[in-house]
Scaffold this motif. Structure first.
Motif, PDB file in Angstrom:
ATOM      1  N   ILE A  25     -47.503  -2.857  35.782  1.00  0.00           N
ATOM      2  CA  ILE A  25     -46.080  -2.916  36.150  1.00  0.00           C
ATOM      3  C   ILE A  25     -45.230  -2.256  35.059  1.00  0.00           C
ATOM      4  O   ILE A  25     -44.281  -1.523  35.359  1.00  0.00           O
ATOM      5  N   THR A  29     -42.896   0.845  35.818  1.00  0.00           N
ATOM      6  CA  THR A  29     -41.460   0.738  35.590  1.00  0.00           C
ATOM      7  C   THR A  29     -40.991   1.741  34.547  1.00  0.00           C
ATOM      8  O   THR A  29     -39.909   2.320  34.666  1.00  0.00           O
ATOM      9  N   GLY A 170     -41.299  -6.630  36.194  1.00  0.00           N
ATOM     10  CA  GLY A 170     -40.631  -5.380  36.539  1.00  0.00           C
ATOM     11  C   GLY A 170     -39.203  -5.322  36.032  1.00  0.00           C
ATOM     12  O   GLY A 170     -38.747  -4.288  35.538  1.00  0.00           O
TER      13      GLY A 170
END
Length: 575
Positions: A25, A29, A170
């Motif tokens: 993640i 991101t 996130g």
């Protein structure tokens, strides 16, 4: 592509599984943040011929030399004509400033966010900001990162508690990569998104934040997003002034929140035509604001930096403050997509710099640097508007890197958050949810299931299907069963998932149906154990109202019973 059942079980049950998920993640991101910033810069350049037009003044775009400064009137309209239909058609939740939607997904939807939101939010926000929308990029990247976390969690079929943590990962990665602030990211996610500081959550969001920051630094460099002046308290009497500053800026932060939604209500009241056309038509009004005050174009970080460096006089600082509140409120009101995090920092910087300049004029021996007050007021405005004081303190500390800012910053933020609490029951984020009747701070109606486990509601499970059963034999077993969903087990009796009559019927249409076994089509619905509460069981059965779900042991390895809606309601009535 479906994930293997054994891997899905590991992601759902093992604590160590959060480590690779958080890293993935963070990487996603971080890449999303880099791509989003490039997209904003590119679209801004297409409209204006510069990477950031806010400090260019009232001049024309080299791309449209014949229009002169009047291109400012049309840029928001053209951008709105593109992102308005895009948002309306594909992801209405991408409209607005993003963070409330993530808070709602965590509080009310178990962390579920549609993956398409990430792409639509990126395009819509980049078009809005590049076309002159006076909003920030932080809210969008939080929503983008959260959608990446939620999408990965849904693909790996983790339970709702773990899915919420991945959403927070996130959000943390988004703040970290955008501000180059790996410490502020986790506190933002824990304080505003999860609203919980559990050790397991903290470790995961920190790992995602660090990963996102490392990737963004590798691509964009290690420079902070702003080059802020050195901070020094020159006189002990200034601490009293910082307390007053916190009170003033706290009130300004609340005022911004109120005006934002007042303008949105006004736009709702005026608009009577299709929603997809609203950003384009409203863009003409926004363009008129940009003609009057071109410093409102886009995010406006160069203007913020000029303010804290003391380059503006008091009157102009106050004009910029009022104009930013109006321009950001109008951008959101007409259906624009962008964050309010950066505008809040901007408003705080203008208010604080004006406060410091007035103090310097009155008592030059005490107030030496007006910009220092602008710096502290950025955190105070954030603390007052969001009521997230820990995040406000840490992010300003990371931006400056100076420990000397801590005491005045903590004083101002504490006073700001306190004033906000006294004069407003909501924040700039929760107010959007309250207007929909959603109170994430407390339940409006008491939960009749709170603390009650499924206990006596568990009934006997249907006979399981061996995992090597072919489709034809499985169809016969389902036909003789009184349930349309039955568990699948391996030769050792370990749970492998569930198979439904509908799933078998669909699989039998495949050309290779004769070679398919139930192990290949088994699904893993959300797990329910004997210790699950009644409300957790009902949430898990949201997509299985007519079939019920298996009840598993603590290790999620064996089926020990079956739970249905009727069983839960019957048990509730008997209590």
């Amino acid at each position: 592509m479906a994930i293997p059942l054994s891997l899905s079980r590991w992601f759902r049950t093992e604590r160590a599984a959060l480590v690779p998920l958080a890293v993935v993640i963070g990487l996603g991101t971080g890449l999303g943040s880099v791509a989003f910033r490039w997209l904003i810069t590119s679209i801004t350049w297409l409209f204006t011929g510069t990477d950031d037009f806010s400090d260019a003044g009232r001049v024309g775009s080299p791309h449209f030399p014949g229009m002169g400064m009047w291109f400012l009137l049309l840029a928001p309209m053209i951008a709105g004509a593109v992102y308005g239909p895009l948002v309306y058609r594909f992801a209405p939740e991408a409209k607005g400033h993003g963070v409330p939607e993530v808070m709602y997904a965590v509080a009310q939807r178990g962390g579920r966010i549609a993956p398409r939101v990430a792409l639509v939010k990126a395009l819509a926000s980049a078009l809005c900001i590049g076309g002159g929308g006076s909003v920030g990029r932080e809210g969008p990247i939080v929503q983008i990162g959260s959608a990446i976390g939620s999408g990965l969690g849904q693909w790996t079929r983790v339970d709702s508690d773990r899915l919420k943590v991945l959403v927070a990962c996130g959000a943390a990665g988004g703040i970290s990569a955008t501000f180059n602030a790996p410490l502020a990211g986790p506190f933002f996610a824990l304080e505003l998104i999860l609203r919980d500081f559990a050790a397991e959550s903290f470790g995961a969001v920190v790992l995602s934040s660090v990963t996102a920051s490392l990737l963004a630094r590798a691509v964009l460099g290690d420079d902070p997003f702003l080059s802020l002046p050195a901070f020094t308290v020159h006189n002990p009497a200034e601490y009293g002034l910082y307390i007053v500053l916190g009170v003033v800026v706290g009130a300004v932060g609340v005022l911004f929140s109120k005006v934002l939604y007042l303008v949105e209500d006004l736009c709702d009241w005026v608009w009577r035509w299709p929603e997809w056309a609203r950003p384009a038509v409203g863009g003409l009004v926004l363009g008129a604001v940009l003609l009057a005050v071109p410093q409102m174009y886009g995010v406006g970080y160069p203007i913020l930096q000029n303010a804290v460096e003391g380059k503006y006089v008091i009157g102009f600082l106050l004009l910029l403050l009022v104009a930013k509140i109006a321009a950001t409120s109008l951008t959101i009101g007409i259906g624009g997509s962008g964050g309010v995090f950066a505008p809040t920092l901007f408003i705080g910087a203008m208010a604080g710099s004006a406060f410091g300049a007035i103090g310097h004029d009155i008592a030059p021996g005490i107030v030496v640097s007006a910009g220092a007050y602008g710096l502290v007021a950025m955190g105070a405005a954030l603390g007052g508007a969001t009521r997230a004081p820990i995040t406000a303190v840490i992010i300003l500390f990371e931006l400056t890197g100076e420990y000397s800012i801590i005491l005045p910053l903590m004083l101002a933020v504490a006073m700001s958050a306190g004033v906000s609490q006294l004069i407003s029951k909501d924040t700039i984020y929760t107010r959007k949810l309250l207007r929909r009747g959603i109170d994430i701070d407390k339940a409006v109606h008491p939960d009749p299931f709170e603390g009650q486990t499924i206990g006596r509601a568990v009934g006997p499970a249907p006979d399981p299907v061996p995992d090597d059963t072919d489709l034809e034999a499985a169809a016969g077993i389902l036909a003789d069963s009184d349930r349309p969903l039955v568990p699948v087990v391996d030769e050792g009796g370990l749970y492998r998932g569930c198979v439904s009559a509908r799933g078998i019927a669909e699989a039998m249409q495949l050309p290779s149906a004769r070679a398919v076994t139930v192990a290949q089509i088994a699904e893993l619905p959300e797990a329910v154990t004997a210790d699950s509460t009644l409300d957790e069981a009902l949430e898990a059965m949201a997509d299985h109202a007519g079939t019920g779900l298996p009840v598993l042991d603590a290790d999620h390895d064996r089926v020990v019973g079956w739970i249905t809606h009727r069983d839960v309601l019957t048990t509730l009535r008997s209590r």
